[in-house]
Scaffold this motif. Structure first.
Motif, PDB file in Angstrom:
ATOM      1  N   VAL A 133       6.224  -0.061  -2.291  1.00  0.00           N
ATOM      2  CA  VAL A 133       6.396  -1.191  -1.377  1.00  0.00           C
ATOM      3  C   VAL A 133       5.029  -1.843  -1.214  1.00  0.00           C
ATOM      4  CG1 VAL A 133       6.946  -1.884   0.993  1.00  0.00           C
ATOM      5  CG2 VAL A 133       8.325  -0.145  -0.153  1.00  0.00           C
ATOM      6  N   ILE A 134       4.991  -3.158  -1.289  1.00  0.00           N
ATOM      7  CA  ILE A 134       3.751  -3.896  -1.059  1.00  0.00           C
ATOM      8  C   ILE A 134       3.971  -4.820   0.136  1.00  0.00           C
ATOM      9  CG2 ILE A 134       2.059  -5.512  -1.996  1.00  0.00           C
ATOM     10  CD1 ILE A 134       2.829  -4.554  -4.798  1.00  0.00           C
ATOM     11  N   GLN A 135       3.054  -4.734   1.092  1.00  0.00           N
ATOM     12  CA  GLN A 135       3.119  -5.570   2.292  1.00  0.00           C
ATOM     13  C   GLN A 135       1.833  -6.363   2.427  1.00  0.00           C
ATOM     14  OE1 GLN A 135       3.652  -2.695   5.431  1.00  0.00           O
ATOM     15  NE2 GLN A 135       5.825  -2.446   5.022  1.00  0.00           N
ATOM     16  N   ASN A 136       1.956  -7.645   2.724  1.00  0.00           N
ATOM     17  CA  ASN A 136       0.779  -8.450   3.015  1.00  0.00           C
ATOM     18  C   ASN A 136       0.234  -8.060   4.372  1.00  0.00           C
ATOM     19  OD1 ASN A 136       0.839 -10.079   0.647  1.00  0.00           O
ATOM     20  ND2 ASN A 136       2.489 -11.275   1.536  1.00  0.00           N
ATOM     21  N   VAL A 137      -1.087  -7.984   4.490  1.00  0.00           N
ATOM     22  CA  VAL A 137      -1.731  -7.681   5.773  1.00  0.00           C
ATOM     23  C   VAL A 137      -2.796  -8.736   6.039  1.00  0.00           C
ATOM     24  CG1 VAL A 137      -1.246  -5.207   5.698  1.00  0.00           C
ATOM     25  CG2 VAL A 137      -3.368  -6.064   4.692  1.00  0.00           C
ATOM     26  N   LYS A 138      -3.174  -8.872   7.292  1.00  0.00           N
ATOM     27  CA  LYS A 138      -4.187  -9.847   7.674  1.00  0.00           C
ATOM     28  C   LYS A 138      -5.548  -9.452   7.115  1.00  0.00           C
ATOM     29  CE  LYS A 138      -1.964 -11.081  12.004  1.00  0.00           C
ATOM     30  NZ  LYS A 138      -2.075 -11.076  13.467  1.00  0.00           N
ATOM     31  N   TYR A 177      -2.550   2.649  -0.015  1.00  0.00           N
ATOM     32  CA  TYR A 177      -3.741   2.002  -0.554  1.00  0.00           C
ATOM     33  C   TYR A 177      -3.853   0.624   0.085  1.00  0.00           C
ATOM     34  CZ  TYR A 177      -2.994   5.241  -4.502  1.00  0.00           C
ATOM     35  OH  TYR A 177      -2.787   6.344  -5.289  1.00  0.00           O
ATOM     36  N   LEU A 178      -5.070   0.179   0.316  1.00  0.00           N
ATOM     37  CA  LEU A 178      -5.312  -1.179   0.775  1.00  0.00           C
ATOM     38  C   LEU A 178      -6.123  -1.878  -0.301  1.00  0.00           C
ATOM     39  CD1 LEU A 178      -4.737  -2.974   3.222  1.00  0.00           C
ATOM     40  CD2 LEU A 178      -6.916  -2.252   4.174  1.00  0.00           C
ATOM     41  N   ASN A 179      -5.582  -2.984  -0.847  1.00  0.00           N
ATOM     42  CA  ASN A 179      -6.238  -3.691  -1.941  1.00  0.00           C
ATOM     43  C   ASN A 179      -5.941  -5.183  -1.821  1.00  0.00           C
ATOM     44  OD1 ASN A 179      -7.659  -4.120  -4.346  1.00  0.00           O
ATOM     45  ND2 ASN A 179      -5.875  -3.706  -5.615  1.00  0.00           N
ATOM     46  N   GLU A 180      -6.985  -5.992  -1.735  1.00  0.00           N
ATOM     47  CA  GLU A 180      -6.852  -7.447  -1.695  1.00  0.00           C
ATOM     48  C   GLU A 180      -5.865  -7.923  -0.629  1.00  0.00           C
ATOM     49  OE1 GLU A 180      -5.934  -8.643  -5.705  1.00  0.00           O
ATOM     50  OE2 GLU A 180      -7.915  -8.051  -6.439  1.00  0.00           O
ATOM     51  N   ASN A 181      -6.043  -7.462   0.605  1.00  0.00           N
ATOM     52  CA  ASN A 181      -5.209  -7.843   1.754  1.00  0.00           C
ATOM     53  C   ASN A 181      -3.732  -7.507   1.565  1.00  0.00           C
ATOM     54  OD1 ASN A 181      -7.386  -8.828   3.286  1.00  0.00           O
ATOM     55  ND2 ASN A 181      -7.286 -10.779   2.205  1.00  0.00           N
ATOM     56  N   LYS A 182      -3.497  -6.429   0.825  1.00  0.00           N
ATOM     57  CA  LYS A 182      -2.133  -5.926   0.659  1.00  0.00           C
ATOM     58  C   LYS A 182      -2.143  -4.422   0.856  1.00  0.00           C
ATOM     59  CE  LYS A 182      -0.596  -9.599  -2.311  1.00  0.00           C
ATOM     60  NZ  LYS A 182       0.123 -10.013  -3.480  1.00  0.00           N
ATOM     61  N   LEU A 183      -1.104  -3.943   1.524  1.00  0.00           N
ATOM     62  CA  LEU A 183      -0.910  -2.515   1.714  1.00  0.00           C
ATOM     63  C   LEU A 183       0.107  -2.048   0.675  1.00  0.00           C
ATOM     64  CD1 LEU A 183      -1.437   0.045   3.439  1.00  0.00           C
ATOM     65  CD2 LEU A 183       0.560  -0.619   4.810  1.00  0.00           C
ATOM     66  N   TYR A 184      -0.287  -1.063  -0.119  1.00  0.00           N
ATOM     67  CA  TYR A 184       0.575  -0.481  -1.148  1.00  0.00           C
ATOM     68  C   TYR A 184       1.022   0.882  -0.645  1.00  0.00           C
ATOM     69  CZ  TYR A 184      -1.230  -4.040  -4.297  1.00  0.00           C
ATOM     70  OH  TYR A 184      -1.559  -5.237  -4.891  1.00  0.00           O
ATOM     71  N   ILE A 185       2.340   1.076  -0.562  1.00  0.00           N
ATOM     72  CA  ILE A 185       2.899   2.341  -0.091  1.00  0.00           C
ATOM     73  C   ILE A 185       3.725   2.936  -1.229  1.00  0.00           C
ATOM     74  CG2 ILE A 185       4.267   3.493   1.677  1.00  0.00           C
ATOM     75  CD1 ILE A 185       3.891   0.856   3.371  1.00  0.00           C
ATOM     76  N   LEU A 186       3.194   3.988  -1.813  1.00  0.00           N
ATOM     77  CA  LEU A 186       3.842   4.688  -2.912  1.00  0.00           C
ATOM     78  C   LEU A 186       4.481   5.937  -2.323  1.00  0.00           C
ATOM     79  CD1 LEU A 186       4.127   4.452  -6.010  1.00  0.00           C
ATOM     80  CD2 LEU A 186       2.046   5.820  -6.201  1.00  0.00           C
ATOM     81  N   THR A 187       5.812   6.068  -2.455  1.00  0.00           N
ATOM     82  CA  THR A 187       6.558   7.105  -1.748  1.00  0.00           C
ATOM     83  C   THR A 187       7.399   7.944  -2.695  1.00  0.00           C
ATOM     84  OG1 THR A 187       6.721   5.635   0.174  1.00  0.00           O
ATOM     85  CG2 THR A 187       8.245   7.500   0.096  1.00  0.00           C
ATOM     86  N   PHE A 188       7.242   9.255  -2.578  1.00  0.00           N
ATOM     87  CA  PHE A 188       8.102  10.215  -3.289  1.00  0.00           C
ATOM     88  C   PHE A 188       9.043  10.809  -2.250  1.00  0.00           C
ATOM     89  CE2 PHE A 188       8.454  14.890  -4.395  1.00  0.00           C
ATOM     90  CZ  PHE A 188       9.534  14.729  -5.241  1.00  0.00           C
ATOM     91  N   THR A 189      10.350  10.746  -2.518  1.00  0.00           N
ATOM     92  CA  THR A 189      11.364  11.274  -1.612  1.00  0.00           C
ATOM     93  C   THR A 189      12.242  12.273  -2.347  1.00  0.00           C
ATOM     94  OG1 THR A 189      11.421   9.134  -0.468  1.00  0.00           O
ATOM     95  CG2 THR A 189      13.236  10.658  -0.023  1.00  0.00           C
ATOM     96  N   ALA A 190      12.424  13.444  -1.723  1.00  0.00           N
ATOM     97  CA  ALA A 190      13.256  14.497  -2.320  1.00  0.00           C
ATOM     98  C   ALA A 190      13.989  15.228  -1.212  1.00  0.00           C
ATOM     99  CB  ALA A 190      12.389  15.482  -3.097  1.00  0.00           C
TER     100      ALA A 190
END
Length: 174
Positions: free
Chosen positions: A69-74, A131-144
């Protein structure tokens, strides 16, 4: 020099998967390696970029998965402030959650949270990398499922660890 270093890390990431049969998914400014027996589905809903599903098994109807999931952040937002929001959500919204890992990795520049939660009678275990990169929050999720988490942990960790941002000079090679 940066490109040579990037491709060295790329090869190492592929080797970490431990398989010859891998695919690489390239996003706009990142890539991730995953086994060919996992199914990739792209998405555009709610910031979800993709979901990787484990191989279907008759004995286990739940398909373990990894999503991004990628979310824009301020501008000026810190990873720490975003983690505080996640922690508050786990405490207030997912009241059945139990956090077992909550650490920042300075070398990989990511925050990791592992928790267990009961959602609709499904006992899940979740591992997230932030991860925070270029005003974007990257959420990498493993679900089991909690009961099968350890069976998938090694492979999932290899996939999660293969996630890398492209260096600025390599972003045009899609």
């Amino acid at each position: 020099m940066k490109e040579r270093l990037f491709f060295t890390f790329f090869i190492i990431s592929i080797a970490l998967i431990g398989q010859k049969d891998i695919d690489i998914y390239k996003g706009d400014n990142y890539f991730i390696a995953y086994p060919k027996d996992w199914e990739l589905k792209k998405s555009n809903k709610n910031g979800i970029q993709f979901i990787l599903y484990s191989k279907e098994q008759a004995a286990d109807p739940f398909r373990e998965n990894i999503s991004l999931v990628i979310q824009n952040v301020k501008e000026g937002t810190t990873l720490e402030s975003q983690i505080e929001l996640v922690e508050a959500e786990l405490r207030n919204v997912m009241k059945t959650s139990k956090v077992t890992v909550n650490t920042f990795d300075k070398i990989k520049k990511r925050h990791e949270i592992v928790y267990s939660v009961n959602i609709s009678a499904a006992y899940l275990k979740v591992k997230q990398h932030f991860y925070l990169n270029e005003n974007k929050l990257y959420i990498l999720t493993f679900t089991a499922l909690q009961k099968s988490y350890d069976d998938y942990k090694k492979r999932a960790n290899s996939i999660l660890d293969s996630f890398k941002f492209k260096p600025v000079s390599a972003k045009k090679w899609n």
